[in-house]
Write a protein that holds these residues in place. Structure first.
Motif, PDB file in Angstrom:
ATOM      1  N   VAL A 269       0.831  -1.198   0.000  1.00  0.00           N
ATOM      2  CA  VAL A 269       0.000   0.000   0.000  1.00  0.00           C
ATOM      3  C   VAL A 269       0.868   1.252   0.000  1.00  0.00           C
ATOM      4  CG1 VAL A 269      -1.611   1.380   1.391  1.00  0.00           C
ATOM      5  CG2 VAL A 269      -2.031  -1.064   1.044  1.00  0.00           C
ATOM      6  N   VAL A 270       0.554   2.179  -0.903  1.00  0.00           N
ATOM      7  CA  VAL A 270       1.264   3.458  -0.960  1.00  0.00           C
ATOM      8  C   VAL A 270       0.753   4.392   0.124  1.00  0.00           C
ATOM      9  CG1 VAL A 270       1.733   5.491  -2.395  1.00  0.00           C
ATOM     10  CG2 VAL A 270       1.695   3.219  -3.431  1.00  0.00           C
ATOM     11  N   GLY A 271      -0.563   4.414   0.318  1.00  0.00           N
ATOM     12  CA  GLY A 271      -1.138   5.276   1.343  1.00  0.00           C
ATOM     13  C   GLY A 271      -2.637   5.107   1.423  1.00  0.00           C
ATOM     14  N   ALA A 272      -3.212   5.475   2.561  1.00  0.00           N
ATOM     15  CA  ALA A 272      -4.653   5.458   2.776  1.00  0.00           C
ATOM     16  C   ALA A 272      -5.094   6.863   3.175  1.00  0.00           C
ATOM     17  CB  ALA A 272      -5.030   4.451   3.862  1.00  0.00           C
ATOM     18  N   LEU A 273      -6.165   7.362   2.554  1.00  0.00           N
ATOM     19  CA  LEU A 273      -6.598   8.745   2.746  1.00  0.00           C
ATOM     20  C   LEU A 273      -7.625   8.854   3.865  1.00  0.00           C
ATOM     21  CD1 LEU A 273      -6.944   9.866  -0.988  1.00  0.00           C
ATOM     22  CD2 LEU A 273      -4.981  10.097   0.537  1.00  0.00           C
ATOM     23  N   ASP A 274      -7.393   9.799   4.740  1.00  0.00           N
ATOM     24  CA  ASP A 274      -8.279  10.094   5.868  1.00  0.00           C
ATOM     25  C   ASP A 274      -9.588  10.696   5.343  1.00  0.00           C
ATOM     26  OD1 ASP A 274      -9.564  11.352   7.969  1.00  0.00           O
ATOM     27  OD2 ASP A 274      -7.977  12.848   8.266  1.00  0.00           O
ATOM     28  N   PRO A 275     -10.752  10.085   5.612  1.00  0.00           N
ATOM     29  CA  PRO A 275     -12.021  10.588   5.062  1.00  0.00           C
ATOM     30  C   PRO A 275     -12.425  11.952   5.619  1.00  0.00           C
ATOM     31  CG  PRO A 275     -12.434   8.825   6.635  1.00  0.00           C
ATOM     32  CD  PRO A 275     -10.952   8.863   6.414  1.00  0.00           C
ATOM     33  N   TYR A 276     -11.913  12.304   6.807  1.00  0.00           N
ATOM     34  CA  TYR A 276     -12.256  13.616   7.370  1.00  0.00           C
ATOM     35  C   TYR A 276     -11.533  14.726   6.617  1.00  0.00           C
ATOM     36  CZ  TYR A 276     -14.045  10.686  11.124  1.00  0.00           C
ATOM     37  OH  TYR A 276     -14.732   9.738  11.844  1.00  0.00           O
ATOM     38  N   THR A 277     -10.315  14.434   6.160  1.00  0.00           N
ATOM     39  CA  THR A 277      -9.559  15.427   5.389  1.00  0.00           C
ATOM     40  C   THR A 277     -10.082  15.534   3.960  1.00  0.00           C
ATOM     41  OG1 THR A 277      -7.578  14.976   6.702  1.00  0.00           O
ATOM     42  CG2 THR A 277      -7.256  16.083   4.594  1.00  0.00           C
ATOM     43  N   THR A 278     -10.403  14.384   3.370  1.00  0.00           N
ATOM     44  CA  THR A 278     -10.879  14.383   1.977  1.00  0.00           C
ATOM     45  C   THR A 278     -12.371  14.666   1.871  1.00  0.00           C
ATOM     46  OG1 THR A 278     -11.273  11.983   2.076  1.00  0.00           O
ATOM     47  CG2 THR A 278      -9.102  12.718   1.305  1.00  0.00           C
ATOM     48  N   LYS A 279     -13.013  14.810   3.046  1.00  0.00           N
ATOM     49  CA  LYS A 279     -14.465  15.061   3.088  1.00  0.00           C
ATOM     50  C   LYS A 279     -15.263  13.934   2.434  1.00  0.00           C
ATOM     51  CE  LYS A 279     -14.367  20.135   3.295  1.00  0.00           C
ATOM     52  NZ  LYS A 279     -13.022  20.220   3.814  1.00  0.00           N
ATOM     53  N   ALA A 280     -14.777  12.718   2.582  1.00  0.00           N
ATOM     54  CA  ALA A 280     -15.473  11.547   2.042  1.00  0.00           C
ATOM     55  C   ALA A 280     -16.464  11.016   3.067  1.00  0.00           C
ATOM     56  CB  ALA A 280     -14.473  10.469   1.647  1.00  0.00           C
ATOM     57  N   LEU A 281     -17.344  11.896   3.523  1.00  0.00           N
ATOM     58  CA  LEU A 281     -18.376  11.567   4.503  1.00  0.00           C
ATOM     59  C   LEU A 281     -19.746  11.800   3.881  1.00  0.00           C
ATOM     60  CD1 LEU A 281     -16.804  13.353   7.591  1.00  0.00           C
ATOM     61  CD2 LEU A 281     -16.976  10.887   7.297  1.00  0.00           C
ATOM     62  N   SER A 282     -20.705  10.969   4.225  1.00  0.00           N
ATOM     63  CA  SER A 282     -22.065  11.146   3.713  1.00  0.00           C
ATOM     64  C   SER A 282     -22.706  12.362   4.372  1.00  0.00           C
ATOM     65  CB  SER A 282     -22.894   9.893   3.989  1.00  0.00           C
ATOM     66  OG  SER A 282     -23.007   9.676   5.387  1.00  0.00           O
ATOM     67  N   PRO A 283     -23.736  12.946   3.753  1.00  0.00           N
ATOM     68  CA  PRO A 283     -24.377  14.137   4.326  1.00  0.00           C
ATOM     69  C   PRO A 283     -24.884  13.943   5.753  1.00  0.00           C
ATOM     70  CG  PRO A 283     -25.076  13.829   2.058  1.00  0.00           C
ATOM     71  CD  PRO A 283     -24.270  12.620   2.426  1.00  0.00           C
ATOM     72  N   ASP A 284     -25.341  12.734   6.074  1.00  0.00           N
ATOM     73  CA  ASP A 284     -25.841  12.508   7.432  1.00  0.00           C
ATOM     74  C   ASP A 284     -24.740  12.108   8.402  1.00  0.00           C
ATOM     75  OD1 ASP A 284     -25.251   9.936   6.626  1.00  0.00           O
ATOM     76  OD2 ASP A 284     -27.297   9.159   6.790  1.00  0.00           O
ATOM     77  N   GLY A 285     -23.506  11.985   7.930  1.00  0.00           N
ATOM     78  CA  GLY A 285     -22.380  11.681   8.805  1.00  0.00           C
ATOM     79  C   GLY A 285     -22.267  10.233   9.225  1.00  0.00           C
ATOM     80  N   ARG A 286     -23.128   9.366   8.686  1.00  0.00           N
ATOM     81  CA  ARG A 286     -23.105   7.951   9.106  1.00  0.00           C
ATOM     82  C   ARG A 286     -22.088   7.122   8.327  1.00  0.00           C
ATOM     83  NH1 ARG A 286     -28.119   4.557   8.661  1.00  0.00           N
ATOM     84  NH2 ARG A 286     -26.640   3.028   9.485  1.00  0.00           N
ATOM     85  N   TYR A 287     -21.725   7.553   7.132  1.00  0.00           N
ATOM     86  CA  TYR A 287     -20.891   6.738   6.251  1.00  0.00           C
ATOM     87  C   TYR A 287     -19.602   7.479   5.896  1.00  0.00           C
ATOM     88  CZ  TYR A 287     -25.358   4.321   5.577  1.00  0.00           C
ATOM     89  OH  TYR A 287     -26.538   3.649   5.780  1.00  0.00           O
ATOM     90  N   ALA A 288     -18.539   6.718   5.701  1.00  0.00           N
ATOM     91  CA  ALA A 288     -17.255   7.301   5.297  1.00  0.00           C
ATOM     92  C   ALA A 288     -16.547   6.356   4.339  1.00  0.00           C
ATOM     93  CB  ALA A 288     -16.377   7.561   6.516  1.00  0.00           C
ATOM     94  N   LEU A 289     -15.718   6.936   3.467  1.00  0.00           N
ATOM     95  CA  LEU A 289     -14.940   6.158   2.500  1.00  0.00           C
ATOM     96  C   LEU A 289     -13.451   6.401   2.728  1.00  0.00           C
ATOM     97  CD1 LEU A 289     -16.925   6.974  -0.783  1.00  0.00           C
ATOM     98  CD2 LEU A 289     -17.242   5.027   0.739  1.00  0.00           C
ATOM     99  N   ILE A 290     -12.712   5.312   2.905  1.00  0.00           N
ATOM    100  CA  ILE A 290     -11.248   5.392   3.006  1.00  0.00           C
ATOM    101  C   ILE A 290     -10.680   4.843   1.704  1.00  0.00           C
ATOM    102  CG2 ILE A 290      -9.183   4.619   4.231  1.00  0.00           C
ATOM    103  CD1 ILE A 290     -10.901   4.236   6.723  1.00  0.00           C
ATOM    104  N   THR A 291     -10.009   5.704   0.937  1.00  0.00           N
ATOM    105  CA  THR A 291      -9.391   5.266  -0.317  1.00  0.00           C
ATOM    106  C   THR A 291      -7.985   4.765  -0.033  1.00  0.00           C
ATOM    107  OG1 THR A 291     -10.665   6.869  -1.592  1.00  0.00           O
ATOM    108  CG2 THR A 291      -8.704   5.958  -2.643  1.00  0.00           C
TER     109      THR A 291
END
Length: 725
Positions: free
Chosen positions: A105-127
């Motif tokens: 793995v080269v790196g994993a992106l923090d969903p809070y920094t990339t704003k990869a959060l759903s509008p209701d805040g329940r879901y997040a994506l880590i790339t």
């Protein structure tokens, strides 16, 4: 050709130990080569020359750190909670740290920094960015990736692992073996002899083993898609059993007529073997002809399947007569052995003769009902859609499908079909300006959910803009969006714009395949007419065969669309998610069904022509051809349908649809077109069916499928010493 094959069959029969040992050595050598040189397969359906592929190639040069496979870890908080709480945020960040430490793995992106959060805040994506392509990621690396998140799950969060790194080879296990078991039962019923059935099946299995071993031995130097070996296995098994069945049946018939065993085997290979070689050649030509479409992964699939078919033919005309020598008189049923021993062997009219008389008596209504019925079944093909399926269309219990469903639930279907706009120029300033202008221009585009701010390469000359549709990757609206985006950015000018991503690649592949399908269909139909002209020395019979093939293809497309695209009766085949057909299925189906349709046409109609040439009336020749060929063709069609249908049990929807379409296509062509419409049409045409202008007859070479020259050769040749077994 028949004379050469007669000698080959007789020599293989007489030198059975040598032939058997040679094939065992070949099988062992290929198996060893497969174990030593086997390479990975992939689900990467690339398309050189398309806009999406050019953009991918540019990204590999400008963004080397992002050229490997990506994984997407989806996190969901329980109902009523969100990921903003301190405890949940700590669990998510712990998972990010865990992913960053994974091998490869080269790196994993923090969903809070990339704003990869759903509008209701329940879901997040880590790339998660891997160093290597998906087909280079090792099993251990993939297992380690899938094993992350235990601490987050313990904290009450749901964790699913998806992304292209989770693409896997279709699992071919034991379920599809049911088709082989059914084939063995059909052989037992057809032959009435366990030895005959077992030997025919053994011959086919040895052939498919050699073909698959050879394919895997080449996989280290040839880029194989994950579906190529499965297609090769399907066809290798089906035609291997059928070709062995045809030669075994003719050998048994020759023994019953009183021929010595070696002579019976030689003539079986010379006559039925000629038809096998021709039928196999048509399948090989049709599959190899996929190369004219100029799509690399489709070319490899066609050549892989063609290779296994070629091996099946070689095994049938060499190893089969050797095994017949080992079987001796046990190839016959007890009733046949008793009749031969008493010198009372005689022919009785079977169901095939009665069926032919019914078809001739009712030929006009049979033709009308058959043609109109198949035309009606073809109607749904008019709204057929094709696409490359993504994770959302995968088996419901796979990690990639679970992750895709969770993304759909939390973010919307468009997040599973994200696009990428690549902007490049010779100047960083120009690239920056044009990328910003593109983002501005795309605002308000129909069905576009969002366009992110550009991300620039190290030299600033290339920009990457993420585009998120509102609809899923295989939705027609997403395809319209790709075209709309391309039109808007090309109007800007001043830089090079290209839309890419897995969804865009799938759209480009599907469009190129759609454009190529009419030309390929025309090529195949033209080839069928020409080849059958050589065999039957006729004009109307080949045209009738081509028309029957078109009816088969149309009806097969229609039924497959009804089940797999429209979802009707999908539960019967284990389909939980209907959608567009996989983009390469229609053109692949045309090539395969063409070859198989010609198989049954040759085996049935060649006997009709043979009897007509030897003085029978057109009506009697039709009855005789059906009577002698119907039982074997029926058994062969049941076997091939069973083998293909066994692959419907595979969970992978691509393999499932291939197995279904091939099984339906073979059943329609064999039982409706060849066994029903063909005798009705041939009898209706009468003598005109076998008419060929003299000038054309002189131009066409005589391939001698029926073995006329072989009979002349045998009549002039001194009778050889018999070989008893």
């Amino acid at each position: 050709m028949a004379t050469v094959l007669y000698r080959l069959g007789r020599a293989s029969f007489r030198r059975r130990w040598l032939v058997l040992v040679l094939w065992i050595v070949v099988l062992g050598a290929l198996g060893g080569a497969a174990a030593a040189f086997k390479g990975p397969t992939s689900s990467d359906f690339t398309m050189p020359g398309t806009e999406s592929q050019r953009a991918i190639d540019a990204l590999k040069r400008q963004f080397p750190e992002a050229s490997g496979a990506t994984g997407t870890i989806v996190i969901a908080a329980p109902q009523g909670a969100d990921l903003a709480s301190d405890a949940n945020k700590a669990a998510v960040m712990g998972l990010v740290g865990e992913a960053n430490k994974l091998p490869g793995v080269v790196g994993a992106l923090d969903p809070y920094t990339t704003k990869a959060l759903s509008p209701d805040g329940r879901y997040a994506l880590i790339t998660v960015q891997f160093k290597d392509r998906a087909d280079k990621v090792t099993k251990d690396q993939r297992t380690a990736y899938e094993g992350t998140g235990a601490a987050a799950e313990k904290a009450g969060l749901r964790v699913e692992h998806g992304g292209e790194v989770m693409n896997h080879e279709p699992e071919v296990g034991g379920k599809e073996g049911i088709g082989v078991v059914i084939a063995l039962v059909v052989l037992l019923v057809t032959f009435g002899s366990l030895v005959a059935a077992g030997m025919t099946m053994l011959n086919a299995l040895l052939g498919v083993g050699a073909g698959m071993a050879g394919l895997y031995a080449l996989s280290g130097v040839v880029h194989l898609t994950s579906t190529a070996p499965v297609l090769a296995l399907m066809l290798g098994l089906a035609v291997g059993i059928d070709y062995s069945l045809f030669i075994s049946s003719r050998h048994r018939q020759n023994l019953v007529e009183g021929l010595e065993p070696d002579e019976a085997a030689g003539r079986a290979v010379g006559t039925a073997g000629s038809a096998v070689v021709f039928a196999g050649a048509t399948v090989v030509i049709a599959l190899a002809g996929l190369a004219v479409v100029n799509i690399p992964f489709l070319t490899v699939m066609g050549l892989a399947a063609a290779g296994t078919v070629a091996v099946a033919v070689l095994v049938a005309i060499t190893l089969q007569p050797a095994l017949l020598a080992f079987a001796g008189q046990r190839i016959l049923s007890r009733k046949q052995r008793r009749a031969v021993g008493e010198g009372a062997a005689h022919h009785t009219e079977n169901f095939g003769f009665r069926w032919a008389r019914w078809m001739i008596r009712l030929r006009v209504p049979v033709i009308l009902v058959g043609v109109l019925g198949l035309a009606a079944l073809a109607i749904p093909a008019a709204h057929m859609r094709i696409a490359l399926p993504g994770a959302s269309a995968g088996p419901a219990d796979t990690p990639a499908r679970k992750a895709a469903d969770l993304i759909d639930q939390g973010f919307g279907p468009g997040f599973n079909g994200r696009l990428a706009l690549v902007v490049s120029s010779d100047s960083p300033d120009v690239t920056k300006a044009k990328a910003g202008e593109a983002v501005q221009q795309l605002q308000g585009t129909e069905n576009l959910l969002a366009a992110t701010q550009p991300n620039f390469s190290r030299d600033g000359k290339t920009a990457l803009v993420a585009l998120i549709p509102k609809t899923g990757p295989t939705d027609a609206a997403t395809e319209d969006l790709v075209h709309a985006v391309r039109a808007k950015v090309q109007a800007i000018g001043g830089a090079d714009f290209a839309v890419t991503g897995q969804t865009a690649v799938g759209i480009d592949v599907s469009e190129k395949l759609s454009d190529a399908m009419p030309q390929y269909l025309l090529l195949v139909v033209g080839l069928s007419v020409l080849l059958l002209m050589l065999v039957f020395r006729s004009i109307l019979v080949p045209l009738k065969a081509a028309a029957g093939f078109l009816l088969t293809v149309g009806a097969t497309f229609g039924i497959t669309v009804l089940v797999f695209q429209d979802g009707h009766l999908g539960s019967l085949v284990g389909l939980d998610q209907p959608g567009p057909l996989v983009s390469f299925l229609p053109i692949l189906l045309i090539g395969i069904l063409f070859g198989l349709a010609m198989d049954y046409e040759v085996f049935l109609v060649s006997r009709m022509r043979e009897d007509f040439v030897h003085g029978e009336t057109p009506r009697q020749a039709t009855i005789s051809g059906m009577g002698h060929g119907a039982r074997v063709v029926t058994a062969a069609a049941f076997i091939m349908t069973s083998v293909f249908a066994g692959f419907i049990l595979v969970e992978d929807p691509v393999i499932k649809s291939m197995g279904f379409a091939l099984a339906i296509g073979v059943a329609i062509d064999a039982f409706i077109v060849r066994m029903t419409i063909v005798p009705a049409v041939v009898s209706l045409l009468g003598r005109a069916a076998w008419w060929l202008p003299r000038w054309l007859d002189r131009l066409l070479p005589n391939v001698d499928i029926e073995g006329e020259r072989l009979r002349e050769h045998l009549a002039q040749e001194p009778k050889p010493e018999p070989v008893h077994v």
